[in-house]
Scaffold this motif. Structure first.
Motif, PDB file in Angstrom:
ATOM      1  N   ASP A   1       7.119  -3.920  12.352  1.00  0.00           N
ATOM      2  CA  ASP A   1       8.321  -3.520  11.621  1.00  0.00           C
ATOM      3  C   ASP A   1       8.496  -4.384  10.372  1.00  0.00           C
ATOM      4  OD1 ASP A   1       8.938  -1.627  13.587  1.00  0.00           O
ATOM      5  OD2 ASP A   1      10.044  -3.114  14.776  1.00  0.00           O
ATOM      6  N   LEU A   2       9.216  -3.836   9.409  1.00  0.00           N
ATOM      7  CA  LEU A   2       9.383  -4.537   8.136  1.00  0.00           C
ATOM      8  C   LEU A   2      10.171  -5.834   8.312  1.00  0.00           C
ATOM      9  CD1 LEU A   2       8.747  -4.201   5.075  1.00  0.00           C
ATOM     10  CD2 LEU A   2      11.071  -3.306   4.828  1.00  0.00           C
ATOM     11  N   VAL A   3       9.605  -6.904   7.755  1.00  0.00           N
ATOM     12  CA  VAL A   3      10.264  -8.213   7.749  1.00  0.00           C
ATOM     13  C   VAL A   3      10.747  -8.492   6.333  1.00  0.00           C
ATOM     14  CG1 VAL A   3       9.966 -10.701   8.073  1.00  0.00           C
ATOM     15  CG2 VAL A   3       8.858  -9.081   9.647  1.00  0.00           C
TER      16      VAL A   3
ATOM     17  N   ASP B   1      -0.142  -6.356   3.210  1.00  0.00           N
ATOM     18  CA  ASP B   1       1.031  -6.972   3.845  1.00  0.00           C
ATOM     19  C   ASP B   1       2.108  -5.950   4.163  1.00  0.00           C
ATOM     20  OD1 ASP B   1       0.389  -9.997   3.521  1.00  0.00           O
ATOM     21  OD2 ASP B   1       0.021  -9.145   1.540  1.00  0.00           O
ATOM     22  N   ILE B   2       2.280  -4.991   3.269  1.00  0.00           N
ATOM     23  CA  ILE B   2       3.337  -3.986   3.435  1.00  0.00           C
ATOM     24  C   ILE B   2       2.734  -2.595   3.255  1.00  0.00           C
ATOM     25  CG2 ILE B   2       5.522  -3.090   2.532  1.00  0.00           C
ATOM     26  CD1 ILE B   2       6.007  -5.987   1.438  1.00  0.00           C
TER      27      ILE B   2
ATOM     28  N   GLY C   1       5.174  -5.679   6.820  1.00  0.00           N
ATOM     29  CA  GLY C   1       5.629  -4.654   7.739  1.00  0.00           C
ATOM     30  C   GLY C   1       5.517  -3.242   7.180  1.00  0.00           C
ATOM     31  N   LEU C   2       6.126  -2.311   7.900  1.00  0.00           N
ATOM     32  CA  LEU C   2       6.055  -0.889   7.591  1.00  0.00           C
ATOM     33  C   LEU C   2       7.366  -0.402   6.985  1.00  0.00           C
ATOM     34  CD1 LEU C   2       4.349   1.792   8.046  1.00  0.00           C
ATOM     35  CD2 LEU C   2       5.699   2.056  10.146  1.00  0.00           C
ATOM     36  N   LEU C   3       7.252   0.298   5.866  1.00  0.00           N
ATOM     37  CA  LEU C   3       8.401   0.934   5.214  1.00  0.00           C
ATOM     38  C   LEU C   3       8.028   2.396   5.017  1.00  0.00           C
ATOM     39  CD1 LEU C   3      10.291  -0.419   2.042  1.00  0.00           C
ATOM     40  CD2 LEU C   3      10.027   1.993   2.562  1.00  0.00           C
TER      41      LEU C   3
ATOM     42  N   TYR D   1       0.868  -1.176   0.000  1.00  0.00           N
ATOM     43  CA  TYR D   1       0.000   0.000   0.000  1.00  0.00           C
ATOM     44  C   TYR D   1       0.908   1.230   0.000  1.00  0.00           C
ATOM     45  CZ  TYR D   1      -3.982   2.931   1.418  1.00  0.00           C
ATOM     46  OH  TYR D   1      -4.981   3.892   1.496  1.00  0.00           O
ATOM     47  N   ASN D   2       1.102   1.812  -1.176  1.00  0.00           N
ATOM     48  CA  ASN D   2       2.067   2.876  -1.428  1.00  0.00           C
ATOM     49  C   ASN D   2       1.337   4.222  -1.395  1.00  0.00           C
ATOM     50  OD1 ASN D   2       3.993   4.612  -2.514  1.00  0.00           O
ATOM     51  ND2 ASN D   2       4.704   3.154  -4.038  1.00  0.00           N
ATOM     52  N   THR D   3       1.328   4.864  -0.229  1.00  0.00           N
ATOM     53  CA  THR D   3       0.399   5.954   0.028  1.00  0.00           C
ATOM     54  C   THR D   3       1.050   7.279   0.403  1.00  0.00           C
ATOM     55  OG1 THR D   3      -1.394   6.622   1.533  1.00  0.00           O
ATOM     56  CG2 THR D   3       0.206   5.076   2.405  1.00  0.00           C
ATOM     57  N   ASN D   4       0.307   8.370   0.179  1.00  0.00           N
ATOM     58  CA  ASN D   4       0.739   9.691   0.647  1.00  0.00           C
ATOM     59  C   ASN D   4       0.457   9.872   2.132  1.00  0.00           C
ATOM     60  OD1 ASN D   4      -2.037  10.285   0.926  1.00  0.00           O
ATOM     61  ND2 ASN D   4      -2.143  11.361  -1.021  1.00  0.00           N
TER      62      ASN D   4
END
Length: 305
Positions: free
Chosen positions: A214-216, A174-175, A226-228, A155-158
């Protein structure tokens, strides 16, 4: 190779029906994002994002310009949605975000795009600018899942997201890859027409991290869950960068994977409107180095190359 199955594969048909009920309810009186325009998008009424019943897709392809843990060897399966719920005066994709282009696509067509990207070997499905078309994305994912989709969803979001919508996404994404630009309301209002942006973004990122942690990254270097976080360094706003990084370390996690981005360049309205003269240059090398310094100072050690 996927080390862990995507979360949405655990959704049964009864839950899918409930999600579709949410889709219909949300589009009928649109509250998909924080703008809460209230228009009936089922009847193709247009709100702030300029998108009606069907999402518009500008492009869909294996993208090799994302973070290395998303790109891998075969690319990130990127779907660029047109329209946006922000109005950034420096948007590098303003032809798409502010003047929506690309065909209107049914859920079936978007699902087909996802499955095609999977067939090309992409490591994930990367949904770019999704905040205003979450209902349409849910519809598409249900169909793609039934058609054999097995890739992690990015999910590539502002970050200008509705908490209620994010909670709906909890069993699908998932991410999460949010971009946080500003710390101060005045700045967000001036440059993105979103006075309440800072508070909304902070709550959104907290919710994202609550869901996925956190990102895995798998043993072969591919992000799984996770979170990026992305932070676009703005010229002359390093004081806001400092506060953002401090907040991430303190309120989210010192193990947050962060990409400190230097891609900003003056474009769109910044080029001709003197009101935006303070950001009419690229960030200096010293500003980028200072941002990285602050990240490390606050204990953020997972910094993308």
């Amino acid at each position: 190779m996927i080390d862990k199955k995507p979360v949405y594969l655990g959704i049964d048909k009864d839950k899918e029906k409930k999600y579709l009920e949410w889709v219909s309810k949300t589009l009928q009186n649109c509250c998909a994002c924080p703008r809460k325009c209230g228009v009936n998008r089922l009847e193709n009424e247009i709100g702030h994002c300029k998108i009606g019943r069907y999402a518009r897709v500008s492009s869909a392809f294996p993208h090799f310009g994302e973070e290395s843990c998303l790109v891998g060897w075969h690319g990130s399966g990127t779907i660029f949605f047109s329209g946006c719920n922000l109005n950034c005066v420096f948007c590098q994709n303003y032809e798409i975000s502010q003047y929506p282009s690309g065909p209107e696509c049914s859920a079936e067509i978007i699902a087909e795009m996802m499955l095609n990207l999977q067939s090309l070997g992409c490591h994930n499905i990367n949904l770019v600018s999704p905040s205003h078309v979450i209902p349409q994305i849910i519809e598409s994912l249900i169909i793609a899942k039934q058609g054999g989709l097995q890739l992690p969803i990015v999910y590539n979001t502002n970050s200008y997201d509705s908490i209620d919508s994010l909670k709906i996404l909890g069993n699908w994404i998932d991410i999460y890859m949010p971009d946080i630009k500003y710390w101060e309301e005045e700045t967000a209002c001036k440059y993105s027409n979103a006075k309440n942006y800072p508070n909304i973004v902070k709550e959104s990122i907290k919710e994202m991290h609550r869901q996925v942690g956190d990102l895995v990254i798998s043993s072969d270097g591919i992000a799984q869950r996770g979170l990026l976080v992305r932070h676009l360094v703005m010229p002359g706003l390093i004081h806001e960068t400092k506060e953002i990084l401090k907040w991430l370390a303190k309120e989210i996690s010192k193990n947050t994977y962060i990409n400190i981005m230097e891609q900003y360049r003056p474009t769109y309205k910044v080029l001709y409107n003197p009101c935006y003269s303070k950001i009419s240059r690229r960030p200096m090398r010293g500003e980028i180095e200072e941002a990285i310094h602050y990240a490390k100072l606050y204990g953020l050690s997972r910094i993308a190359d």
